[in-house]
Write an enzyme that holds these catalytic residues in place. Structure first.
Site, PDB file in Angstrom:
ATOM      1  N   ARG A  93      -0.354  -8.324  13.842  1.00 18.82           N
ATOM      2  CA  ARG A  93      -0.892  -7.405  12.830  1.00 18.82           C
ATOM      3  C   ARG A  93      -1.803  -8.150  11.853  1.00 18.82           C
ATOM      4  O   ARG A  93      -2.842  -7.630  11.447  1.00 18.82           O
ATOM      5  CB  ARG A  93       0.270  -6.729  12.082  1.00 18.82           C
ATOM      6  CG  ARG A  93       0.973  -5.678  12.942  1.00 18.82           C
ATOM      7  CD  ARG A  93       2.369  -5.373  12.460  1.00 18.82           C
ATOM      8  NE  ARG A  93       2.419  -4.611  11.241  1.00 18.82           N
ATOM      9  CZ  ARG A  93       3.513  -4.478  10.485  1.00 18.82           C
ATOM     10  NH1 ARG A  93       4.635  -5.092  10.840  1.00 18.82           N
ATOM     11  NH2 ARG A  93       3.482  -3.742   9.408  1.00 18.82           N
ATOM     12  N   ARG A 107      -9.419   0.977   9.110  1.00 17.85           N
ATOM     13  CA  ARG A 107      -9.043  -0.390   9.485  1.00 17.85           C
ATOM     14  C   ARG A 107     -10.143  -1.080  10.278  1.00 17.85           C
ATOM     15  O   ARG A 107      -9.990  -2.253  10.622  1.00 17.85           O
ATOM     16  CB  ARG A 107      -7.770  -0.350  10.334  1.00 17.85           C
ATOM     17  CG  ARG A 107      -6.474  -0.593   9.547  1.00 17.85           C
ATOM     18  CD  ARG A 107      -5.345  -0.436  10.545  1.00 17.85           C
ATOM     19  NE  ARG A 107      -4.136  -1.124  10.255  1.00 17.85           N
ATOM     20  CZ  ARG A 107      -3.061  -0.563   9.691  1.00 17.85           C
ATOM     21  NH1 ARG A 107      -3.112   0.665   9.236  1.00 17.85           N
ATOM     22  NH2 ARG A 107      -1.956  -1.242   9.561  1.00 17.85           N
ATOM     23  N   LYS A 129       0.827  -1.207   0.000  1.00 19.79           N
ATOM     24  CA  LYS A 129       0.000   0.000   0.000  1.00 19.79           C
ATOM     25  C   LYS A 129       0.865   1.262   0.000  1.00 19.79           C
ATOM     26  O   LYS A 129       0.614   2.199  -0.757  1.00 19.79           O
ATOM     27  CB  LYS A 129      -0.930   0.029   1.226  1.00 19.79           C
ATOM     28  CG  LYS A 129      -1.846  -1.183   1.345  1.00 19.79           C
ATOM     29  CD  LYS A 129      -2.830  -1.058   2.499  1.00 19.79           C
ATOM     30  CE  LYS A 129      -2.205  -1.000   3.871  1.00 19.79           C
ATOM     31  NZ  LYS A 129      -1.608  -2.267   4.332  1.00 19.79           N
ATOM     32  N   ARG A 185      11.303  -0.741  10.747  1.00 24.07           N
ATOM     33  CA  ARG A 185      10.226  -0.471  11.685  1.00 24.07           C
ATOM     34  C   ARG A 185      10.295  -1.424  12.872  1.00 24.07           C
ATOM     35  O   ARG A 185      10.600  -2.604  12.713  1.00 24.07           O
ATOM     36  CB  ARG A 185       8.878  -0.629  10.985  1.00 24.07           C
ATOM     37  CG  ARG A 185       8.538   0.564  10.133  1.00 24.07           C
ATOM     38  CD  ARG A 185       7.324   0.320   9.295  1.00 24.07           C
ATOM     39  NE  ARG A 185       6.201  -0.280  10.014  1.00 24.07           N
ATOM     40  CZ  ARG A 185       4.972  -0.332   9.530  1.00 24.07           C
ATOM     41  NH1 ARG A 185       4.716   0.174   8.330  1.00 24.07           N
ATOM     42  NH2 ARG A 185       4.007  -0.893  10.208  1.00 24.07           N
ATOM     43  N   ARG A 236      12.130  -5.758   5.133  1.00 31.71           N
ATOM     44  CA  ARG A 236      11.818  -4.392   4.675  1.00 31.71           C
ATOM     45  C   ARG A 236      12.612  -3.306   5.414  1.00 31.71           C
ATOM     46  O   ARG A 236      12.782  -3.371   6.620  1.00 31.71           O
ATOM     47  CB  ARG A 236      10.319  -4.184   4.890  1.00 31.71           C
ATOM     48  CG  ARG A 236       9.804  -2.831   4.511  1.00 31.71           C
ATOM     49  CD  ARG A 236       8.328  -2.861   4.365  1.00 31.71           C
ATOM     50  NE  ARG A 236       7.604  -2.832   5.618  1.00 31.71           N
ATOM     51  CZ  ARG A 236       6.282  -2.680   5.697  1.00 31.71           C
ATOM     52  NH1 ARG A 236       5.559  -2.589   4.598  1.00 31.71           N
ATOM     53  NH2 ARG A 236       5.682  -2.652   6.869  1.00 31.71           N
TER      54      ARG A 236
HETATM   55  P1  AMP Z   1       0.915   0.771   9.116  1.00 29.68           P
HETATM   56  O1  AMP Z   1       2.073   1.655   8.890  1.00 29.68           O
HETATM   57  O2  AMP Z   1      -0.295   1.164   8.328  1.00 29.68           O
HETATM   58  O3  AMP Z   1       1.252  -0.696   8.985  1.00 29.68           O
HETATM   59  O4  AMP Z   1       0.493   0.976  10.660  1.00 29.68           O
HETATM   60  C1  AMP Z   1       1.372   0.686  11.717  1.00 29.68           C
HETATM   61  C2  AMP Z   1       0.625   0.559  13.045  1.00 29.68           C
HETATM   62  O5  AMP Z   1      -0.024   1.796  13.347  1.00 29.68           O
HETATM   63  C3  AMP Z   1      -0.493  -0.466  13.055  1.00 29.68           C
HETATM   64  O6  AMP Z   1      -0.026  -1.784  13.326  1.00 29.68           O
HETATM   65  C4  AMP Z   1      -1.379   0.078  14.184  1.00 29.68           C
HETATM   66  O7  AMP Z   1      -0.800  -0.168  15.462  1.00 29.68           O
HETATM   67  C5  AMP Z   1      -1.302   1.581  13.941  1.00 29.68           C
HETATM   68  N1  AMP Z   1      -2.339   2.032  12.972  1.00 29.68           N
HETATM   69  C6  AMP Z   1      -2.120   2.587  11.751  1.00 29.68           C
HETATM   70  N2  AMP Z   1      -3.273   2.921  11.138  1.00 29.68           N
HETATM   71  C7  AMP Z   1      -4.264   2.553  12.004  1.00 29.68           C
HETATM   72  C8  AMP Z   1      -5.682   2.614  11.946  1.00 29.68           C
HETATM   73  N3  AMP Z   1      -6.325   3.111  10.875  1.00 29.68           N
HETATM   74  N4  AMP Z   1      -6.364   2.144  13.019  1.00 29.68           N
HETATM   75  C9  AMP Z   1      -5.757   1.662  14.111  1.00 29.68           C
HETATM   76  N5  AMP Z   1      -4.408   1.552  14.217  1.00 29.68           N
HETATM   77  C10 AMP Z   1      -3.659   1.999  13.179  1.00 29.68           C
END
Ligand code: AMP
Length: 216
Positions: free
Chosen positions: A172, A88, A14, A161, A127
């Site tokens: 996740r 989400r 994404k 990360r 990554r």
């Molecule tokens: P991402 O970079 O999108 O993989 O997000 C990393 C982490 O941020 C996720 O594993 C969640 O802990 C938190 N997070 C990001 N976006 C959301 C969302 N829309 N709702 C809830 N938690 C989020």
């Protein structure tokens, strides 16, 4: 102009595809994950509160991420918004619909990026990204040309990360299947859901996404 959601499990691509759309179509990427990591790095109260939750791979509360998106939607986006990692949960999806409606806008496409779980583990555990420009690399499939130096901006600030490890990834994925995957049915029922093969070559995925956008 198009407002779109890129929907898919962690590691589906994404972020990578969003960055291309930003470059090619003057769209604005709204990644709640990036916003939360930024809050963590800059040491805000909210950032400190969510750090441990993120590190475990769990979702942070709907209220926090909806608030973040609401703030960003006050800005302009000539080419439209790309929602990356948001919504989400069903509650977030309803909130996004309401926020856009209030602006007199809607969603033009919801693009599901399909990938299988085995591929996700390999993708995520290798990554890393450039801390300066955000370019995404991978130990085996897309390393930097010169070790430790970003191909795009020359920075040496490579980052991994904290949640890109197998334990956090399991959580996740579980969060994705329990709370986020119902959005596929939700948007299918609403209309506007398209599916692309997220395991295809990066350029082929970009072409498939472009086709969906140009159809609108
Ligand atoms: P991402 O970079 O999108 O993989 O997000 C990393 C982490 O941020 C996720 O594993 C969640 O802990 C938190 N997070 C990001 N976006 C959301 C969302 N829309 N709702 C809830 N938690 C989020």
């Amino acid at each position: 102009m198009a407002n779109i959601i890129l929907l898919g499990p962690p590691g589906a691509g994404k972020g990578t595809q969003s960055k291309r759309l930003v470059d090619e179509r003057a769209m604005v990427q709204l990644s709640t994950g990036d916003m939360l990591r930024e809050a963590k790095t800059s040491g805000t109260e909210m950032g400190k509160r969510v750090a441990a939750v993120m590190e475990r791979g769990e979702l942070v509360t709907d209220e926090i991420v909806i608030g973040l998106i609401e703030e960003k939607l006050k800005g302009a986006a000539a080419g439209g918004f790309i929602f990356d990692g948001f919504p989400r949960t069903l509650k977030q999806a309803d909130a996004l619909g309401d926020l856009l409606a209030r602006m007199g806008q809607g969603l033009d496409a919801v693009i599901e990026m399909q990938v299988d779980d085995a591929a996700l583990v390999a993708r995520i555990t290798g990554r890393y990204t450039c801390g300066n420009c955000g370019e995404v690399y991978h130990d085996t499939t897309r390393p930097t040309k010169v070790a430790g130096t970003c191909d795009v901006c020359g920075s040496h600030d490579m980052k991994r990360r904290a949640d890109d490890n197998e334990d956090a990834l399991k959580t996740r994925l579980m969060e994705y299947y329990k709370k986020t995957s119902p959005l596929i049915g939700y948007y299918y029922a609403k209309g506007g859901l398209s599916t692309v093969d997220g395991l295809a070559e990066m350029d082929a995925v970009a072409t498939a996404i472009a086709k969906v956008l140009d159809r609108n």
